[in-house]
Design a protein around this motif. Sequence first.
Motif: not given
Length: 276
Positions: A15, A22, A26, A223, A226-227
Amino acid sequence: MATDVSTQSAGYEHYQTLGEHYDNERPGYPISAVHKIAAQALPLRQFSRRVVDAGCGTGIFTRMLADALDRSFEVIGLEPSSTMIERAIEVTKTIRPIRFVQSPAEQLPFSDRSVGLITAAGAAQLFDRMRFYVEAHRVLVDNGVLAILQNKRRHEGGFFRSFELFLETFVPGYRTGTYADAQGGHSVANFDAELASDNRFSTVMVQKWDWPRTFTTQSFEAFASSTIQLKMARAAHGNETIINELRSILSRHCDACGAIDVTYSTELTTAVRTTQ
């Protein structure tokens, strides 16, 4: 009081470089689940109205919880990633203060029996949970509450099923129903079973909320970016391969306006600190 913050799970390090999308993309959490947690905090006595959100990221859930509580509660967000903490401080604009502290969940920087409620929203899968549960028990007051929220994709069919197959194909070690974990791999996260077998906690309960969300193809790509899973996939197969494959799946499932309708299931696991 635990003050050494050098021990951190392997998962959190991802992260440090995932903050760009993010906060915007999210999925968040159902307000009814947030209010359910807030209701469990309300009976706490005045001296124990400290609320700690562990693994708070950019503060998405921390802000929701603070808005659901009155001003008698002190709300603190804990996060080991410095970039996430910086983002949390930058974007948090509420009528009441929230304090953000850089700290791992496994070594909570609070004295014994000084916290009334501990939450972990979309983060506990990354904790060394056996250590986290020990620390949660240490800092919670008698009958204090531990609440763990997790969003799960409803993948029986449609786009989310195709997305799960994409992850299983391109993310090393990923299988549907597993999560990125503290060891840098993927594993299941059975919070209720873990807490039910821990005699430091009692009254373990699980509640669920299904709710819809609509993405655009662009917002879902943001999205996914951001994982941890997409970061792993890119490292294993290259950015161009992964983005092209993801865009192909998105194009097959979106409507004429570029929208994709999905369903999330939010699972809330709560447990009460036993009186000893």
